[in-house]
Design a protein around this motif. Structure first.
Motif, PDB file in Angstrom:
ATOM      1  N   SER A  77       0.818  -1.219   0.000  1.00 50.06           N
ATOM      2  CA  SER A  77       0.000   0.000   0.000  1.00 50.06           C
ATOM      3  C   SER A  77       0.850   1.267   0.000  1.00 50.06           C
ATOM      4  O   SER A  77       0.474   2.257  -0.626  1.00 50.06           O
ATOM      5  CB  SER A  77      -0.938   0.010   1.212  1.00 50.06           C
ATOM      6  N   THR A 151      -5.404 -10.642  -6.665  1.00 46.22           N
ATOM      7  CA  THR A 151      -5.609 -11.531  -5.521  1.00 46.22           C
ATOM      8  C   THR A 151      -7.084 -11.748  -5.207  1.00 46.22           C
ATOM      9  O   THR A 151      -7.481 -12.842  -4.817  1.00 46.22           O
ATOM     10  CB  THR A 151      -4.916 -10.891  -4.292  1.00 46.22           C
ATOM     11  N   LYS A 194       2.100 -12.577   1.117  1.00 43.77           N
ATOM     12  CA  LYS A 194       1.328 -13.456   0.236  1.00 43.77           C
ATOM     13  C   LYS A 194       2.138 -14.685  -0.177  1.00 43.77           C
ATOM     14  O   LYS A 194       1.664 -15.787  -0.107  1.00 43.77           O
ATOM     15  CB  LYS A 194       0.866 -12.700  -1.020  1.00 43.77           C
TER      16      LYS A 194
END
Ligand SMILES: *Cc1c(COP(=O)(O)O)cnc(C)c1O
Length: 354
Positions: A77, A151, A194
Motif C-alpha cells: 500500500s 488476488t 502473500k
C-alpha cells in the motif's frame, strides 16, 4: 498440532520448515545466546541476514547489478504512493495504469495525488473478470503500472504488455511463483505476506538508473535512492519479517527455485480448475484465459448447497476458503507453500458434494 490445509489469501501459508527455523531463531539466533528479536540490526549477524536476503532475490530472479533489492515497511500500500513519488515528473507528470481490480484501483488513487493518471485499460464494468489487453502506452508517460495477479478477483496477467515506457508492477500475490523475465521490469514491489514471508516487510526491486529524474524533493522514507544508499538500513528494518522472508527464499532455492515450484503451482491450478469446470455445482468468476494460478475465485451455482459444502470443508480441515467480502463465494489461494495434497483434498470435497 492438527495442522490445517491453509488456503488463506494473506497472511498465508509458509513452508513448515520455515516456521520451525524462525521459531528457533526467536529463542536463540546463530548460537549467540540471544534472540533475533533482541540483537542490533547493525550487528554483524543481522547485517549478514540483510545482505543475503537481498542477494538471494537477485539469484532467484536472475537479475544483475543494474537492480537494487530493498526491504521496506508500509506494505504494498505504501508503494502505491512511493513509486509515483520516485517516477512521476514534478510539473508535467503523467502515468498509465491498468485497472484490473481493487488493488490496482487503490494504486491509481494514490498516483492521482502526484500527477495525471490515464487508465489505459479497465475491466471494472465487468466486475474485473478479465485482463484488458487492447491498449497502447507510448513514451509520453513517465511509467506504466499494473498488478501482475489480482488476488481478490482471481485473474493474472499471463503475457506482459509491450509498452514504450518504464514498467512498474505490483507483484504482491504471485512473486516467485512462476518463471518470468524479471529484467522486463523497472520496479517490482510485493508485500511479503502473500508468497514470500510474514507480514511486516515489502520487497522492492528497482532499476537504479531510472531514479532521480522527477525534479521532486522526495520525503526521506519515500526516496528509493536513500534506501539504496543505506542498504535497507535507513531506519530499523523489520528484522524478523526480513529474516523469515530469507528463510522462505532459501527454502525455495533449495527445492529447485522458481522453475521447480512453477511446475507444482501449475499442477495445483489445473487440478482445481478442471474440477470447477467439470463439476456442475461450481463456476468461476472470470475468463478462462486470464485465470490466476495463485488465487482461484469460484462460487456455488446453487447457493442452497453452501451450508453442506462449508461443513464438509471444515470437517476436512480446510481453512481460509471464503471469498473476499467484495466478491463473495470462495477463493482458494494456492501459494508456493501449499502442497498439492491440500488441493487434492479440496477437489475431493467438491467431488463428494451432490
Ligand atoms: C494484499 C495485496 C496488496 C496490499 O498489500 P499490503 O502489504 O497489505 O499493503 C496490494 N496488492 C496486491 C496485489 C495484494 O494482493
Amino acid at each position: 498440532m492438527n495442522k490445517k490445509h491453509n488456503f488463506s489469501a494473506g497472511p498465508s501459508i509458509l513452508p513448515q520448515e520455515v516456521f520451525q527455523k524462525a521459531s528457533d531463531a526467536i529463542l536463540e539466533f546463530n548460537d549467540s545466546g540471544l534472540s533475533i528479536l533482541e540483537i542490533s540490526h547493525r550487528s554483524k549477524d543481522f547485517v549478514a541476514v540483510m545482505d543475503e536476503a537481498r542477494a538471494i532475490v537477485k539469484r532467484l530472479m536472475k537479475i544483475g547489478d543494474d537492480y537494487e533489492v530493498l526491504y521496506l515497511q508500509g506494505g504494498a500500500s505504501l508503494q502505491f504512493l512511493m513509486a509515483p513519488f520516485n517516477l512521476m515528473k514534478l510539473e508535467s507528470g503523467k502515468a498509465a495504469y491498468l485497472d484490473t481490480g481493487s488493488w490496482a484501483a487503490a494504486a491509481i488513487k494514490e498516483a492521482k495525488k502526484l500527477g495525471k493518471v490515464d487508465v489505459v485499460g479497465s475491466s471494472k464494468e465487468e466486475n474485473y473478470s478479465f485482463i484488458p489487453k487492447d491498449f497502447k502506452v507510448g513514451p509520453e508517460y513517465d511509467y506504466f503500472h499494473f498488478t501482475s495477479n489480482n488476488t481478490i478477483f482471481g485473474t493474472q496477467v499471463h503475457h506482459f504488455p509491450d509498452v514504450d515506457t518504464l514498467k512498474v508492477c505490483d507483484m504482491s500475490s504471485d512473486i516467485f511463483s512462476r518463471v518470468i523475465d524479471f529484467n522486463y521490469f523497472d520496479i517490482i514491489y510485493a508485500g511479503a505476506q502473500k508468497n514470500m514471508g510474514p507480514a511486516g516487510t515489502t520487497l522492492v526491486v528497482v532499476k537504479k538508473d531510472i531514479l532521480g529524474k522527477t525534479g521532486r524533493d522526495i520525503p526521506s522514507y519515500l526516496d528509493y535512492d536513500l534506501h539504496i544508499k543505506k542498504e535497507s538500513m535507513f531506519n530499523t528494518p523489520p528484522v524478523f519479517a526480513v529474516y523469515t522472508s530469507l528463510l522462505t527464499l532459501q527454502n525455495l532455492e533449495k527445492n529447485g527455485g522458481i522453475e521447480a515450484v512453477e511446475k507444482i503451482n501449475n499442477q495445483k491450478a489445473t487440478l482445481l480448475y478442471d474440477e470447477i469446470d467439470r463439476n456442475p455445482l461450481f463456476e468461476t468468476f472470470c475468463k478462462k484465459e486470464d485465470r490466476s494460478v495463485m488465487n482461484a475465485s469460484f462460487k456455488l451455482i446453487d447457493e442452497s448447497k453452501k451450508e453442506e459444502f462449508d461443513a464438509a470443508c471444515k470437517a476436512a480441515g480446510i481453512n481460509g476458503l471464503n471469498g473476499h467480502r467484495s466478491l463473495g463465494g470462495y477463493r482458494a489461494s494456492m501459494y508456493n507453500a501449499l502442497p498439492l495434497e491440500s488441493v487434492q483434498l479440496l477437489v475431493d470435497v467438491m467431488k463428494n458434494l451432490k
